[in-house]
Design a protein around this motif. Structure first.
Motif, PDB file in Angstrom:
ATOM      1  N   SER A 108     -25.189   6.777   8.315  1.00 19.15           N
ATOM      2  CA  SER A 108     -23.939   6.171   7.860  1.00 19.15           C
ATOM      3  C   SER A 108     -24.196   4.823   7.193  1.00 19.15           C
ATOM      4  O   SER A 108     -23.655   4.534   6.122  1.00 19.15           O
ATOM      5  CB  SER A 108     -22.989   6.008   9.047  1.00 19.15           C
ATOM      6  N   SER A 111     -25.911   5.398   3.830  1.00 19.44           N
ATOM      7  CA  SER A 111     -24.975   5.914   2.834  1.00 19.44           C
ATOM      8  C   SER A 111     -24.105   4.783   2.277  1.00 19.44           C
ATOM      9  O   SER A 111     -23.908   4.670   1.065  1.00 19.44           O
ATOM     10  CB  SER A 111     -24.105   6.991   3.463  1.00 19.44           C
ATOM     11  N   THR A 112     -23.607   3.949   3.166  1.00 14.84           N
ATOM     12  CA  THR A 112     -22.798   2.802   2.743  1.00 14.84           C
ATOM     13  C   THR A 112     -23.625   1.864   1.867  1.00 14.84           C
ATOM     14  O   THR A 112     -23.159   1.410   0.814  1.00 14.84           O
ATOM     15  CB  THR A 112     -22.269   2.042   3.980  1.00 14.84           C
ATOM     16  N   LEU A 114     -26.256   2.546   0.046  1.00 20.55           N
ATOM     17  CA  LEU A 114     -26.543   3.141  -1.253  1.00 20.55           C
ATOM     18  C   LEU A 114     -25.353   2.998  -2.194  1.00 20.55           C
ATOM     19  O   LEU A 114     -25.518   2.627  -3.360  1.00 20.55           O
ATOM     20  CB  LEU A 114     -26.918   4.618  -1.102  1.00 20.55           C
ATOM     21  N   SER A 115     -24.144   3.264  -1.691  1.00 23.48           N
ATOM     22  CA  SER A 115     -22.944   3.120  -2.525  1.00 23.48           C
ATOM     23  C   SER A 115     -22.773   1.684  -3.003  1.00 23.48           C
ATOM     24  O   SER A 115     -22.490   1.435  -4.179  1.00 23.48           O
ATOM     25  CB  SER A 115     -21.707   3.553  -1.751  1.00 23.48           C
ATOM     26  N   ILE A 116     -22.963   0.736  -2.104  1.00 23.01           N
ATOM     27  CA  ILE A 116     -22.824  -0.679  -2.468  1.00 23.01           C
ATOM     28  C   ILE A 116     -23.899  -1.070  -3.473  1.00 23.01           C
ATOM     29  O   ILE A 116     -23.621  -1.769  -4.461  1.00 23.01           O
ATOM     30  CB  ILE A 116     -22.875  -1.560  -1.209  1.00 23.01           C
ATOM     31  N   THR A 117     -25.130  -0.613  -3.265  1.00 23.13           N
ATOM     32  CA  THR A 117     -26.225  -0.949  -4.172  1.00 23.13           C
ATOM     33  C   THR A 117     -25.951  -0.423  -5.576  1.00 23.13           C
ATOM     34  O   THR A 117     -26.186  -1.130  -6.567  1.00 23.13           O
ATOM     35  CB  THR A 117     -27.560  -0.377  -3.653  1.00 23.13           C
ATOM     36  N   GLN A 118     -25.456   0.793  -5.679  1.00 24.45           N
ATOM     37  CA  GLN A 118     -25.172   1.361  -6.990  1.00 24.45           C
ATOM     38  C   GLN A 118     -24.159   0.507  -7.745  1.00 24.45           C
ATOM     39  O   GLN A 118     -24.308   0.272  -8.949  1.00 24.45           O
ATOM     40  CB  GLN A 118     -24.663   2.792  -6.844  1.00 24.45           C
ATOM     41  N   TRP A 119     -23.146   0.024  -7.052  1.00 24.65           N
ATOM     42  CA  TRP A 119     -22.150  -0.816  -7.709  1.00 24.65           C
ATOM     43  C   TRP A 119     -22.704  -2.201  -8.021  1.00 24.65           C
ATOM     44  O   TRP A 119     -22.419  -2.762  -9.084  1.00 24.65           O
ATOM     45  CB  TRP A 119     -20.878  -0.915  -6.858  1.00 24.65           C
TER      46      TRP A 119
END
Length: 186
Positions: A108, A111-112, A114-119
């Motif tokens: 979890s 996953s969080t 990775l999403s933050i890093t992409q943005w």
């Protein structure tokens, strides 16, 4: 028993190495293993990243600003290993060294992160693409600024799983072998 393939052997090696390192670092910084102190380290790391971002932005305007990267890096290299040690390196532990609940929390957090890093990485991408288009590629510090912004965003993303887990995990149960536990039990 079938022979292990290369990936399975590597995963078994990671688990052995992780467990050996965990045992080696287990007694280090015992008073910093509480949730409150881990949160202090997480906040300190967040401030360090803010400082790194400020230095990266300053590099766009001042050619001597990269010198400020050294103190920010020193601060990072003091706080990050401490946070990793007191959180038990749960953010990057191999799944074979964790129980099901820990693996679920780790997944979890990853996953969080990775999403933050992409943005976050979109910030330097937009800066470099539009900045180079607007200046015709003639701005002398744009590449360095973009590089530091990208590096900072990736460092944030790499540290986020550990930061999330260190912030959210409760205090560890007392170690039955520790002197404090034996004194309380008496």
């Amino acid at each position: 028993m079938p022979e292990m393939n290369l990936v399975e052997r590597y995963q078994a090696h990671r688990v052995r190495r992780f467990l050996a390192n965990s045992e080696k670092w287990r007694k280090l910084l015992p008073s910093w293993r509480t949730q409150r102190r881990r949160r202090v380290l997480v906040a300190g790391l967040a401030v360090t990243f803010a400082l790194m971002l400020a230095v990266a932005v300053a590099c766009h305007f001042y050619e001597k600003a990269p010198l400020l990267w050294l103190p920010a890096s020193l601060l990072f290299f003091l706080i990050w290993p401490s946070l990793a040690i007191v959180s038990g390196r749960q953010g990057d532990a191999p799944p074979g060294a964790l129980d099901e609940w820990e693996v679920q929390q780790q997944n979890s957090a990853r996953s969080t992160a990775l999403s933050i890093t992409q943005w976050l990485v979109m910030i330097p991408v937009v800066y470099l693409v539009y900045g180079s288009a607007l200046t015709g590629g003639t701005h002398t510090t744009m590449a360095y600024t973009g590089g530091l912004l990208t590096l900072t965003m990736l460092m944030i993303g790499g540290c986020l799983p550990t930061m999330i887990l260190a912030w959210s995990r409760p205090d560890p149960d007392p170690d039955p072998e520790s002197d404090e536990f034996l004194m309380e039990a008496a």
